[in-house]
Design a protein around this motif. Structure first.
Motif, PDB file in Angstrom:
ATOM      1  N   THR A  74       0.825  -1.075  -0.097  1.00  0.00           N
ATOM      2  CA  THR A  74      -0.035  -0.178  -0.055  1.00  0.00           C
ATOM      3  C   THR A  74       0.828   1.199   0.044  1.00  0.00           C
ATOM      4  O   THR A  74       1.946   1.153   0.382  1.00  0.00           O
ATOM      5  N   THR A  75       0.203   2.108  -0.417  1.00  0.00           N
ATOM      6  CA  THR A  75       1.179   3.686  -0.376  1.00  0.00           C
ATOM      7  C   THR A  75       1.543   4.143   0.807  1.00  0.00           C
ATOM      8  O   THR A  75       2.810   4.257   1.104  1.00  0.00           O
ATOM      9  N   ALA A  76       0.753   3.629   1.879  1.00  0.00           N
ATOM     10  CA  ALA A  76       1.321   4.082   3.305  1.00  0.00           C
ATOM     11  C   ALA A  76       2.540   3.361   3.773  1.00  0.00           C
ATOM     12  O   ALA A  76       3.400   3.663   4.285  1.00  0.00           O
ATOM     13  N   ALA A  77       2.337   2.035   3.657  1.00  0.00           N
ATOM     14  CA  ALA A  77       3.283   1.016   3.781  1.00  0.00           C
ATOM     15  C   ALA A  77       4.636   0.959   3.069  1.00  0.00           C
ATOM     16  O   ALA A  77       5.620   0.700   3.662  1.00  0.00           O
ATOM     17  N   VAL A  78       4.480   1.505   2.031  1.00  0.00           N
ATOM     18  CA  VAL A  78       5.810   1.406   1.067  1.00  0.00           C
ATOM     19  C   VAL A  78       6.309   2.981   1.108  1.00  0.00           C
ATOM     20  O   VAL A  78       7.567   3.212   0.330  1.00  0.00           O
ATOM     21  N   LYS A  79       5.839   3.935   1.788  1.00  0.00           N
ATOM     22  CA  LYS A  79       6.299   5.215   1.626  1.00  0.00           C
ATOM     23  C   LYS A  79       7.970   5.457   2.282  1.00  0.00           C
ATOM     24  O   LYS A  79       8.546   6.320   1.977  1.00  0.00           O
ATOM     25  N   ASP A  80       8.174   4.320   3.133  1.00  0.00           N
ATOM     26  CA  ASP A  80       9.573   4.750   3.747  1.00  0.00           C
ATOM     27  C   ASP A  80      10.669   3.794   3.005  1.00  0.00           C
ATOM     28  O   ASP A  80      11.868   3.717   3.457  1.00  0.00           O
ATOM     29  N   TYR A  81      10.147   3.467   1.697  1.00  0.00           N
ATOM     30  CA  TYR A  81      11.206   2.535   0.959  1.00  0.00           C
ATOM     31  C   TYR A  81      11.219   3.173  -0.283  1.00  0.00           C
ATOM     32  O   TYR A  81      10.358   3.868  -1.209  1.00  0.00           O
ATOM     33  N   ASP A  82      12.448   2.984  -0.991  1.00  0.00           N
ATOM     34  CA  ASP A  82      12.616   3.645  -2.422  1.00  0.00           C
ATOM     35  C   ASP A  82      12.333   2.353  -3.494  1.00  0.00           C
ATOM     36  O   ASP A  82      12.101   2.625  -4.452  1.00  0.00           O
ATOM     37  N   VAL A  83      12.670   1.311  -2.894  1.00  0.00           N
ATOM     38  CA  VAL A  83      12.830   0.073  -3.898  1.00  0.00           C
ATOM     39  C   VAL A  83      12.227  -1.257  -3.354  1.00  0.00           C
ATOM     40  O   VAL A  83      12.707  -1.657  -2.047  1.00  0.00           O
ATOM     41  N   ILE A  84      11.488  -1.979  -3.981  1.00  0.00           N
ATOM     42  CA  ILE A  84      10.986  -3.197  -3.413  1.00  0.00           C
ATOM     43  C   ILE A  84      11.954  -4.194  -4.250  1.00  0.00           C
ATOM     44  O   ILE A  84      11.930  -4.228  -5.420  1.00  0.00           O
ATOM     45  N   VAL A  85      12.445  -5.156  -3.432  1.00  0.00           N
ATOM     46  CA  VAL A  85      13.295  -6.073  -4.115  1.00  0.00           C
ATOM     47  C   VAL A  85      12.594  -7.578  -3.676  1.00  0.00           C
ATOM     48  O   VAL A  85      12.468  -7.858  -2.550  1.00  0.00           O
ATOM     49  N   LEU A  86      12.373  -8.285  -4.845  1.00  0.00           N
ATOM     50  CA  LEU A  86      11.465  -9.499  -4.837  1.00  0.00           C
ATOM     51  C   LEU A  86      12.664 -10.681  -4.817  1.00  0.00           C
ATOM     52  O   LEU A  86      13.201 -10.943  -5.645  1.00  0.00           O
ATOM     53  N   TYR A  87      12.275 -11.575  -3.720  1.00  0.00           N
ATOM     54  CA  TYR A  87      13.260 -12.663  -3.538  1.00  0.00           C
ATOM     55  C   TYR A  87      12.267 -13.672  -3.002  1.00  0.00           C
ATOM     56  O   TYR A  87      12.560 -14.653  -2.317  1.00  0.00           O
ATOM     57  N   ASP A  88      11.165 -13.445  -3.397  1.00  0.00           N
ATOM     58  CA  ASP A  88       9.992 -14.432  -2.806  1.00  0.00           C
ATOM     59  C   ASP A  88       9.424 -15.436  -3.739  1.00  0.00           C
ATOM     60  O   ASP A  88       9.989 -15.146  -4.934  1.00  0.00           O
ATOM     61  N   PHE A  89       8.648 -16.435  -3.511  1.00  0.00           N
ATOM     62  CA  PHE A  89       8.059 -17.488  -4.265  1.00  0.00           C
ATOM     63  C   PHE A  89       6.716 -17.789  -3.868  1.00  0.00           C
ATOM     64  O   PHE A  89       6.564 -18.356  -2.700  1.00  0.00           O
ATOM     65  N   VAL A  90       5.690 -16.774  -4.436  1.00  0.00           N
ATOM     66  CA  VAL A  90       4.463 -16.896  -3.863  1.00  0.00           C
ATOM     67  C   VAL A  90       3.436 -16.864  -5.003  1.00  0.00           C
ATOM     68  O   VAL A  90       3.558 -16.276  -6.034  1.00  0.00           O
ATOM     69  N   GLN A  91       2.234 -17.499  -4.673  1.00  0.00           N
ATOM     70  CA  GLN A  91       1.150 -17.692  -5.849  1.00  0.00           C
ATOM     71  C   GLN A  91      -0.207 -16.907  -5.143  1.00  0.00           C
ATOM     72  O   GLN A  91      -0.627 -16.306  -6.067  1.00  0.00           O
ATOM     73  N   ASP A  92      -0.350 -16.950  -4.015  1.00  0.00           N
ATOM     74  CA  ASP A  92      -1.734 -16.216  -3.596  1.00  0.00           C
ATOM     75  C   ASP A  92      -1.516 -14.694  -3.311  1.00  0.00           C
ATOM     76  O   ASP A  92      -0.509 -14.166  -2.866  1.00  0.00           O
ATOM     77  N   ILE A  93      -2.244 -14.110  -3.944  1.00  0.00           N
ATOM     78  CA  ILE A  93      -2.756 -12.703  -3.762  1.00  0.00           C
ATOM     79  C   ILE A  93      -4.003 -12.275  -4.066  1.00  0.00           C
ATOM     80  O   ILE A  93      -4.328 -12.644  -4.866  1.00  0.00           O
ATOM     81  N   THR A  94      -4.443 -11.079  -3.227  1.00  0.00           N
ATOM     82  CA  THR A  94      -5.928 -10.682  -3.397  1.00  0.00           C
ATOM     83  C   THR A  94      -6.092  -9.803  -4.416  1.00  0.00           C
ATOM     84  O   THR A  94      -5.003  -9.374  -4.663  1.00  0.00           O
ATOM     85  N   GLU A  95      -7.084  -9.649  -4.805  1.00  0.00           N
ATOM     86  CA  GLU A  95      -7.727  -8.634  -5.811  1.00  0.00           C
ATOM     87  C   GLU A  95      -7.106  -7.388  -5.403  1.00  0.00           C
ATOM     88  O   GLU A  95      -6.305  -6.443  -5.903  1.00  0.00           O
ATOM     89  N   GLU A  96      -7.536  -6.875  -4.032  1.00  0.00           N
ATOM     90  CA  GLU A  96      -7.349  -5.587  -3.589  1.00  0.00           C
ATOM     91  C   GLU A  96      -5.465  -5.580  -3.559  1.00  0.00           C
ATOM     92  O   GLU A  96      -4.871  -4.508  -3.913  1.00  0.00           O
ATOM     93  N   GLN A  97      -4.910  -6.619  -3.167  1.00  0.00           N
ATOM     94  CA  GLN A  97      -3.112  -6.380  -3.043  1.00  0.00           C
ATOM     95  C   GLN A  97      -2.700  -6.279  -4.317  1.00  0.00           C
ATOM     96  O   GLN A  97      -1.466  -5.497  -4.706  1.00  0.00           O
ATOM     97  N   LYS A  98      -3.311  -6.949  -5.559  1.00  0.00           N
ATOM     98  CA  LYS A  98      -2.751  -6.679  -6.734  1.00  0.00           C
ATOM     99  C   LYS A  98      -2.912  -5.319  -7.150  1.00  0.00           C
ATOM    100  O   LYS A  98      -1.973  -4.646  -7.701  1.00  0.00           O
ATOM    101  N   THR A  99      -4.064  -4.825  -7.088  1.00  0.00           N
ATOM    102  CA  THR A  99      -4.418  -3.144  -7.498  1.00  0.00           C
ATOM    103  C   THR A  99      -3.446  -2.356  -6.628  1.00  0.00           C
ATOM    104  O   THR A  99      -2.935  -1.514  -7.186  1.00  0.00           O
ATOM    105  N   ASN A 100      -3.231  -2.637  -5.339  1.00  0.00           N
ATOM    106  CA  ASN A 100      -2.150  -1.826  -4.627  1.00  0.00           C
ATOM    107  C   ASN A 100      -0.668  -1.837  -4.957  1.00  0.00           C
ATOM    108  O   ASN A 100      -0.150  -0.856  -5.461  1.00  0.00           O
ATOM    109  N   LEU A 101      -0.291  -3.197  -5.484  1.00  0.00           N
ATOM    110  CA  LEU A 101       1.162  -3.312  -5.872  1.00  0.00           C
ATOM    111  C   LEU A 101       1.153  -2.698  -7.255  1.00  0.00           C
ATOM    112  O   LEU A 101       1.999  -1.986  -7.679  1.00  0.00           O
ATOM    113  N   ALA A 102       0.289  -2.829  -8.248  1.00  0.00           N
ATOM    114  CA  ALA A 102       0.325  -2.249  -9.548  1.00  0.00           C
ATOM    115  C   ALA A 102       0.272  -0.592  -9.628  1.00  0.00           C
ATOM    116  O   ALA A 102       1.052   0.076 -10.253  1.00  0.00           O
TER     117      ALA A 102
END
Ligand SMILES: [Zn+2]
Length: 250
Positions: A74-102
């Motif tokens: 979310t905008t509020a949760a990532v405001k303290d970061y400049d970059v997201i680095v993905l080293y995860d391996f995950v399949q499940d994500i909600t529609e709201e989480q997809k919208t937020n990440l995009a």
């Protein structure tokens, strides 16, 4: 690929002090690039992995483990970061989480660096292919109107990584280098991305690193990085650091 692990909810916070060895004096006085490091869903060698980031000059980082991380796009949760680095391996994500990440990427311009097995994330979310620029297929499937064969992986391969463009900010000044690492084969790379790294190896896809823009976001992906043999390779470290800086627009 291979090992799945039980998810743990432990988060680690460590900050790396700016190194005296930085080649860019201006970067030393600047604020560190703040990295949100997303892991979980796949086993990895934790200690040497995090040592790599702690050794990077001008970087601070915090780990969040999946599935918790998906709640943090979310905008509020990532405001303290400049970059997201993905080293995860995950399949499940909600529609709201997809919208937020995009949204935090496309509209707010948060940087994204994908490493290694995150190429197989979110197999059933077509937009993730647009975000990352490629996809590892866990099984035969149809995407974008095309039939895709299952991708492959082979551990402990030794090969030469060819730098496609030594003028791109991520690979600037770099030469071809040797590495021992896991290769992926038969994965898909969108033709719109800018190829950065190439490999000529029968068990590897030809393009293993790229960059592109997803809306306002700088997005880079580096296929390398299975274990300590990659984490401790100085060329790999340079690539990951440069990708983080480029994605952060710093
Ligand atoms: Zn791996």
């Amino acid at each position: 690929m291979i090992a799945m692990m039980g998810l743990c909810l432990v988060s680690t916070t460590l900050s790396a002090a700016a190194s005296k060895d930085s080649e860019e004096p201006a970067a030393q006085s600047a604020e560190p690039v703040r990295v949100l490091l997303i892991t979980g869903g796949h086993d990895f060698e934790r200690q040497p992995f995090f040592e790599m980031f702690s050794a990077m000059p001008g970087i601070s980082w915090k780990e969040i483990v999946q599935p918790e991380a998906n709640k943090h796009y979310t905008t509020a949760a990532v405001k303290d970061y400049d970059v997201i680095v993905l080293y995860d391996f995950v399949q499940d994500i909600t529609e709201e989480q997809k919208t937020n990440l995009a949204r935090v990427l496309r509209e707010e311009g948060k940087g994204l660096v994908g490493l290694h097995h995150c190429l197989a994330n979110y197999q059933k979310w077509p937009e993730f292919l647009q975000i990352l620029g490629g996809r590892y297929y866990m099984e035969k499937m149809k995407e974008g109107g095309e039939e895709r064969e299952p991708s492959t992986y082979d551990h402990d391969q030794r090969f030469t990584v060819e730098v496609v463009d030594p003028n791109h900010p991520i690979t600037k000044g770099m030469s071809n280098f040797e590495i021992q690492d896991e290769t992926y084969g038969l994965f898909y790379v969108r033709p719109e991305v800018t190829p950065l790294l190439r490999v000529q190896h029968p068990k590897s896809g030809p393009v293993i690193g790229w960059a592109h823009n997803y809306g306002k976001a700088h997005v880079a992906y580096i296929q390398l990085g299975h274990d300590h043999t990659a984490y401790t390779n100085p060329h790999y470290r340079q690539l990951v650091l440069s990708a983080i800086r480029w994605a952060a627009k710093k």
